[in-house]
Design an enzyme around this catalytic site. Structure first.
Site, PDB file in Angstrom:
ATOM      1  N   LYS A  92      48.571  34.809  29.995  1.00 15.53           N
ATOM      2  CA  LYS A  92      50.011  34.539  29.196  1.00 15.53           C
ATOM      3  C   LYS A  92      49.809  33.200  28.822  1.00 15.53           C
ATOM      4  O   LYS A  92      50.170  33.084  27.489  1.00 15.53           O
ATOM      5  CB  LYS A  92      51.189  34.684  30.040  1.00 15.53           C
ATOM      6  CG  LYS A  92      52.435  34.959  29.379  1.00 15.53           C
ATOM      7  CD  LYS A  92      53.574  34.998  30.254  1.00 15.53           C
ATOM      8  CE  LYS A  92      53.710  36.746  30.721  1.00 15.53           C
ATOM      9  NZ  LYS A  92      53.397  37.110  31.949  1.00 15.53           N
ATOM     10  N   ARG A 104      58.055  32.542  33.876  1.00 13.59           N
ATOM     11  CA  ARG A 104      57.281  33.752  34.108  1.00 13.59           C
ATOM     12  C   ARG A 104      55.797  33.336  34.536  1.00 13.59           C
ATOM     13  O   ARG A 104      55.198  32.283  34.411  1.00 13.59           O
ATOM     14  CB  ARG A 104      57.111  34.231  32.588  1.00 13.59           C
ATOM     15  CG  ARG A 104      58.262  34.568  32.025  1.00 13.59           C
ATOM     16  CD  ARG A 104      58.108  35.005  30.691  1.00 13.59           C
ATOM     17  NE  ARG A 104      57.686  36.332  30.511  1.00 13.59           N
ATOM     18  CZ  ARG A 104      57.512  37.083  29.396  1.00 13.59           C
ATOM     19  NH1 ARG A 104      57.236  36.553  28.171  1.00 13.59           N
ATOM     20  NH2 ARG A 104      57.254  38.300  29.166  1.00 13.59           N
ATOM     21  N   GLY A 137      53.720  43.488  35.689  1.00 10.82           N
ATOM     22  CA  GLY A 137      54.783  43.714  36.532  1.00 10.82           C
ATOM     23  C   GLY A 137      54.625  43.437  37.983  1.00 10.82           C
ATOM     24  O   GLY A 137      55.512  43.638  38.754  1.00 10.82           O
ATOM     25  N   MET A 151      54.083  40.557  39.319  1.00 10.03           N
ATOM     26  CA  MET A 151      54.578  39.157  39.895  1.00 10.03           C
ATOM     27  C   MET A 151      55.972  39.085  39.057  1.00 10.03           C
ATOM     28  O   MET A 151      56.527  39.796  38.682  1.00 10.03           O
ATOM     29  CB  MET A 151      53.416  38.078  39.559  1.00 10.03           C
ATOM     30  CG  MET A 151      52.361  38.050  40.343  1.00 10.03           C
ATOM     31  SD  MET A 151      51.110  36.684  40.151  1.00 10.03           S
ATOM     32  CE  MET A 151      50.596  37.215  38.568  1.00 10.03           C
ATOM     33  N   ARG A 157      48.161  39.825  24.267  1.00  5.29           N
ATOM     34  CA  ARG A 157      46.898  39.793  24.961  1.00  5.29           C
ATOM     35  C   ARG A 157      46.122  41.046  24.540  1.00  5.29           C
ATOM     36  O   ARG A 157      46.555  41.836  24.007  1.00  5.29           O
ATOM     37  CB  ARG A 157      47.269  39.987  26.648  1.00  5.29           C
ATOM     38  CG  ARG A 157      48.271  41.285  26.839  1.00  5.29           C
ATOM     39  CD  ARG A 157      48.959  41.236  28.414  1.00  5.29           C
ATOM     40  NE  ARG A 157      49.728  42.608  28.392  1.00  5.29           N
ATOM     41  CZ  ARG A 157      50.655  42.770  29.555  1.00  5.29           C
ATOM     42  NH1 ARG A 157      50.565  41.785  30.104  1.00  5.29           N
ATOM     43  NH2 ARG A 157      51.301  43.591  29.321  1.00  5.29           N
ATOM     44  N   HIS A 196      56.973  50.283  32.638  1.00  7.47           N
ATOM     45  CA  HIS A 196      56.273  49.666  33.649  1.00  7.47           C
ATOM     46  C   HIS A 196      55.144  51.177  33.875  1.00  7.47           C
ATOM     47  O   HIS A 196      54.010  50.904  34.218  1.00  7.47           O
ATOM     48  CB  HIS A 196      57.143  49.419  34.905  1.00  7.47           C
ATOM     49  CG  HIS A 196      56.275  49.295  36.235  1.00  7.47           C
ATOM     50  ND1 HIS A 196      56.154  50.437  36.950  1.00  7.47           N
ATOM     51  CD2 HIS A 196      55.631  48.034  36.539  1.00  7.47           C
ATOM     52  CE1 HIS A 196      55.362  49.791  38.302  1.00  7.47           C
ATOM     53  NE2 HIS A 196      55.117  48.378  38.037  1.00  7.47           N
ATOM     54  N   SER A 239      12.695  52.665  48.536  1.00  9.33           N
ATOM     55  CA  SER A 239      14.020  52.925  48.112  1.00  9.33           C
ATOM     56  C   SER A 239      14.879  52.417  48.848  1.00  9.33           C
ATOM     57  O   SER A 239      14.885  52.552  50.100  1.00  9.33           O
ATOM     58  CB  SER A 239      14.030  54.374  47.960  1.00  9.33           C
ATOM     59  OG  SER A 239      15.445  54.974  47.494  1.00  9.33           O
ATOM     60  N   CYS A 268      18.851  54.637  46.717  1.00 10.03           N
ATOM     61  CA  CYS A 268      19.291  55.948  46.626  1.00 10.03           C
ATOM     62  C   CYS A 268      20.602  56.286  47.370  1.00 10.03           C
ATOM     63  O   CYS A 268      20.995  57.356  47.650  1.00 10.03           O
ATOM     64  CB  CYS A 268      18.226  56.779  47.020  1.00 10.03           C
ATOM     65  SG  CYS A 268      17.736  56.413  48.881  1.00 10.03           S
ATOM     66  N   TYR A 274      15.282  51.361  39.340  1.00  7.77           N
ATOM     67  CA  TYR A 274      16.119  52.472  39.078  1.00  7.77           C
ATOM     68  C   TYR A 274      17.167  52.621  40.249  1.00  7.77           C
ATOM     69  O   TYR A 274      16.992  51.912  41.110  1.00  7.77           O
ATOM     70  CB  TYR A 274      15.111  53.838  38.944  1.00  7.77           C
ATOM     71  CG  TYR A 274      14.582  54.221  40.342  1.00  7.77           C
ATOM     72  CD1 TYR A 274      15.496  54.986  41.230  1.00  7.77           C
ATOM     73  CD2 TYR A 274      13.605  53.870  40.574  1.00  7.77           C
ATOM     74  CE1 TYR A 274      14.807  55.392  42.215  1.00  7.77           C
ATOM     75  CE2 TYR A 274      12.749  54.424  41.848  1.00  7.77           C
ATOM     76  CZ  TYR A 274      13.707  55.085  42.838  1.00  7.77           C
ATOM     77  OH  TYR A 274      13.061  55.552  43.788  1.00  7.77           O
TER      78      TYR A 274
END
Length: 886
Positions: A22, A91, A100, A102, A335, A451, A775, A843, A863
């Site tokens: 902010k 704020r 919402g 804080m 934002r 909200h 693996s 895996c 992978y």
């Protein structure tokens, strides 16, 4: 001591870690010359120091004094000034948006004297007393820890006495009386009067914002969104501008594009004669932003120009908070806006088409978690449905469940395994637990910027807002709509795209995105969303380095995974092939008392295994298939000891011969281990039970030979599990190579191992001497590194560990980089030190987790392998990981 306070003119949007999102964006808008009320930001450093020591940094007060003086000079008025007071907002503002979660306190600076000055200066006594009651109400909840119902009940009582349901019908005298009621409540709660000194109000409010970083709801939200716990929040002190001065004033929230769909247009909410909290709280239903054009043409035109400026500057969807004070537009926040998954993909490709960003940047802006949301089912359009009402589709999805009216009820029901829809007049930050537990959220108030809507979109949770037809009575546990009454526990369904609410459970159908991945919907024939997904998936495949395989044990799973883009099988669990009707064959293997019986049992199993491998290798023809030899303890293939003991005892009690059950019970007792997952399993089974591994290898090799004879191109790979010493692997490999030579495929099938024990990772340089590939089995590696039994600990204490911040996320869900990840890195480095071209994969379940995939890319794996449904997510994140270092 570092600088702890920055004027808005001193910062910029790149200082989010210090000034919070902010503060950094207020500074950026100030530098762009946009109409931002003057103010300053107390840094996140100050918050972190406060959280560490429990005290405000010693130098902070002097820095604030200097900036207050500067602010007073700019505004030409002073805090506490009786005739024309300066008022400010206090704020929060973290580096990562936490809407919402804080605290905020508005109208700081008002007291018993200055409220009269504000009334005189504004010519609007109602406005002044409304501002004062808001200050006391916010201050009481935020700073003094009072229950919000104390204030809300008083407001409701005042409206009831007035005979109205609209807070705008309360006049100055009504609000003045409310102020006195609120002040008495503060005194009753604290034993002290409401503080009259403006600077005391500011300091206490600032400290409350610091504390709110560690409020229960903020902690829960950070855990849900995987936000680091040590960021802290900045505090923004901004001179007040007032949207509640009359019908020529107002407040609103705007988006430069629709956050639900990504489409261009005028999106947002506006509320006349209101302050900003009224919009996000959903206390009064708003009007569409487009209505501002008729209400205040000048402010509307100015806003449209500023929105275009901000989107062009940030090169993204912007979320904007603004206030109109008597026809003058003021910007209070901007934002990069939260958006639905569908909007994220559409906006990313739209910005490419508009020449704003390139395709690499577009790929960076979408996430695997968003793609997963797009793969959720949607309601069947052809199904019979009973429409209750239609409201605002605030966060898309198709959700069905039982009606609950409180967050506590939602959590309790979810703990019982029930699916619920949380129904509220409007949600507030304290409802976060219930919103997480519920399948979806339905509110009777609020719009797309309330909200409920903002938080639901961020969580990917289905949400419908502003269903004005619904009379939600939490106390009675009922919903009244068009003469019909529904009670808690009744089934409803909500469509977060259309805003429709249905009675009962509505059938679902596959999403178009899944149909696209399945190959039944061509990208050019599908909707715009499918085309956007196709473009970004294509680019991800072009840029990714990591291969993506699947964990599959059946031909059907393999075929689906291949359609989803799998490039082979990274894990075939052969033990799954021993279940069902084949249990008796395995039982004969376990009960064998002679070599002949053992050989007969193995001979019975081999053709069954070969048939399985024929199907699997056919489904993955031309692609690698890594087949893990049998891994779990043999007792898992037998009935439970308790079940068998009961059967044997009952038979003997009746004078009957327990027969085979007695033999099975004896075998179970013989095989019983205190900790079977660390017992006779994996490579140990192959070394202890003669011929077991040989049977499986023969089935694999003969299946490959048969398929080659049919003109197929099978690529089997044999993986030996749970190796902890290179000697184990040498012995097992010798047997595997002997069988391969007997079948006539010597040297043609790679032989590797799983790295799933800490010792294996540490001596990976030795193990690599006998392995063609590794693996990493991160499920077992996590268990053995942490000393956790996954089946036991997740239900026993993981929730407590998450609450206490020991875990930010379960280590079985996302790789523990510091511990398990360090062992993976060690295994990679040491394995390749012996064999530079050693093929490496993973895996475990982490192979489909977005954050973990980035880690596996960074450590150099070749992978990842995951369940079929997560293949698209893994492909997308592998592409994003490749771009992360650019």
């Amino acid at each position: 001591m570092p600088k702890l306070v920055y004027d808005f003119a001193e910062g910029n949007k790149d200082m989010k870690q210090l000034l919070g999102g902010k503060g950094a964006n207020l500074a950026e808008m100030t530098n762009l010359g946009l109409p931002v009320p003057p103010g300053f930001t107390i840094t996140a450093d100050a918050c972190r120091a406060y959280l560490e020591t429990g005290a405000v940094p010693a130098d902070l007060a002097d820095e604030i004094d200097k900036h207050v003086d500067l602010l007073q000079q700019k505004m030409g008025k002073k805090l506490g000034q009786a005739d024309d007071p300066l008022l400010v907002s206090v704020r929060s503002g973290a580096a990562v948006s936490m809407p919402g979660m804080m605290e905020t306190v508005l109208n700081v600076g008002l007291n018993d004297d200055s409220v009269n000055g504000l009334a005189h200066q504004s010519g609007n006594p109602r406005f002044a007393w409304d501002a004062y009651r808001r200050l006391i109400q916010m201050f009481g909840k935020t700073v003094l820890g009072m229950e919000g119902d104390v204030f809300e009940d008083a407001i409701e009582a005042a409206k009831e006495a007035k005979g109205t349901r609209n807070d705008l019908d309360l006049d100055a005298d009504d609000l003045k009386a409310l102020v006195e009621t609120f002040k008495r409540a503060v005194h009753d709660h604290t034993g002290r009067e409401f503080p009259q000194d403006p600077r005391t109000q500011m300091d206490l409010a600032t400290e409350a914002v610091f504390r709110s970083w560690n409020s229960d709801r903020a902690i829960l939200y950070r855990r849900q969104e995987r936000i680091p716990t040590d960021l802290g929040t900045a505090v923004n002190i901004c001179s007040m501008v007032f949207g509640n001065l009359g019908m020529d004033s107002g407040t609103g929230v705007a988006f430069t594009r629709d956050p639900s769909t990504g489409q261009h247009g005028v999106y947002g909410d506006y509320l006349q004669n209101a302050q900003g909290e009224d919009v996000v709280a959903g206390i009064r239903n708003t009007v569409p932003l487009a209505d501002l054009e008729q209400l205040d043409q000048t402010s509307y035109d100015d806003l449209m120009q500023i929105m275009a400026t901000l989107e062009g500057h940030y090169k993204d969807l912007c979320d904007i908070e603004f206030t109109v004070e008597r026809g003058k537009l003021w910007m209070l926040q901007t934002r990069v806006g939260k958006r639905t998954a569908a909007a994220a993909f559409r906006i990313a490709t739209s910005l490419v088409d508009e020449g704003v960003i390139d395709t690499d940047e577009a790929l960076r802006r979408v996430k695997g978690a968003q793609l997963a949301q797009l793969m959720f089912p949607r309601f069947d359009a052809d199904a019979e449905k009973e429409l209750i009402t239609k409201a605002i589709g605030a966060s898309p999805g198709a959700a069905s469940g039982k009606v609950v009216f409180t967050s506590a009820a939602a959590v309790e029901a979810a703990d019982r395994g029930e699916k619920v829809i949380l129904v509220r007049r409007e949600t507030n930050p304290d409802d976060l637990h219930g919103m997480i537990a519920a399948q979806g959220i339905l509110t009777s108030r609020g719009g797309k910027t309330s909200h409920a809507a903002v938080v639901a979109r961020g969580m990917g949770k289905t949400c419908v807002c502003g269903a004005e037809d619904l009379d939600v009575n939490v106390a009675q546990g009922t919903i009244k709509v068009n003469g019909t009454i529904m009670e808690a526990g009744e089934l409803i369904s909500i469509d977060g795209t259309t805003g429709e609410v249905f009675r009962g459970e509505v059938p679902v159908v596959p999403s178009p995105v899944v149909q696209y991945f399945e190959g039944s919907l061509a990208p050019e024939a599908g909707e715009e969303l499918v085309a956007s997904v196709h473009r970004l998936m294509t680019h991800a495949d072009e840029v990714r380095r990591l291969g993506v395989r699947t964990n599959a044990d059946t031909a059907d799973d393999a075929a689906r995974a291949r359609r989803f883009g799998a490039e082979g099988i990274g894990l075939c669990r052969t033990e799954h092939m021993f279940l069902g009707e084949r249990r008796e064959s395995v039982e004969r293997l376990i009960l064998a008392e002679s070599d002949a019986e053992l050989e007969a049992a193995l001979a019975e199993l081999e053709p069954l295994q070969r048939g399985d491998f024929l199907e699997l290798l056919t489904a993955m023809d031309g692609l690698p298939v890594t087949i893990r030899l049998i891994d779990p303890p043999l007792h898992e293939f037998l009935p439970s000891m308790e079940e068998l003991a009961v059967k044997v005892a009952v038979a003997r009690e009746r004078g009957e011969d327990p027969g085979r059950n007695a033999a099975l019970l004896a075998a179970v007792q013989r095989l019983h281990e205190q900790n079977p997952m660390l017992g006779l399993r994996g490579v140990r089974l192959g070394l202890v039970i003669p011929g077991l591994f040989a049977m499986q290898v023969r089935a694999i090799a003969s299946a490959a030979v048969e398929l080659r004879g049919r003109g197929k191109d099978p690529w089997p790979e044999i993986m030996i599990p749970l190796v902890g010493a290179v000697q184990e692997l040498h012995l097992a490999r010798d047997e595997v190579e002997r069988v391969l030579a007997e079948v006539g495929v010597a040297g043609e099938i790679p032989i590797g191992t799983m790295i799933e024990l800490p010792r294996a990772a540490v001596i990976a340089d030795q193990i690599a001497e006998a392995a063609d590939f590794f693996s990493f089995g991160t499920n077992d590696l996590t268990q053995t590194t942490w000393g956790f039994s996954r089946d036991d600990v997740e239900s026993a204490f993981f929730s407590r560990y998450l609450e206490k911040g020991i875990f930010a996320v379960s280590p079985f869900e996302s790789i523990d980089r510091e511990g398990v990840g360090a062992l993976v890195r060690t295994g990679v480095d040491r394995g390749r030190a012996t064999k530079p071209d050693l093929k490496l994969g993973i895996c475990g379940e982490h192979g489909g987790d977005p954050d973990s995939i980035h880690f596996f890319h960074d450590v150099g794996l070749d992978y990842v392998s995951c369940s079929p449904f997560r293949i698209p997510v893994a492909r997308l994140e592998a592409g994003r990981a490749a771009l992360a270092g650019d």
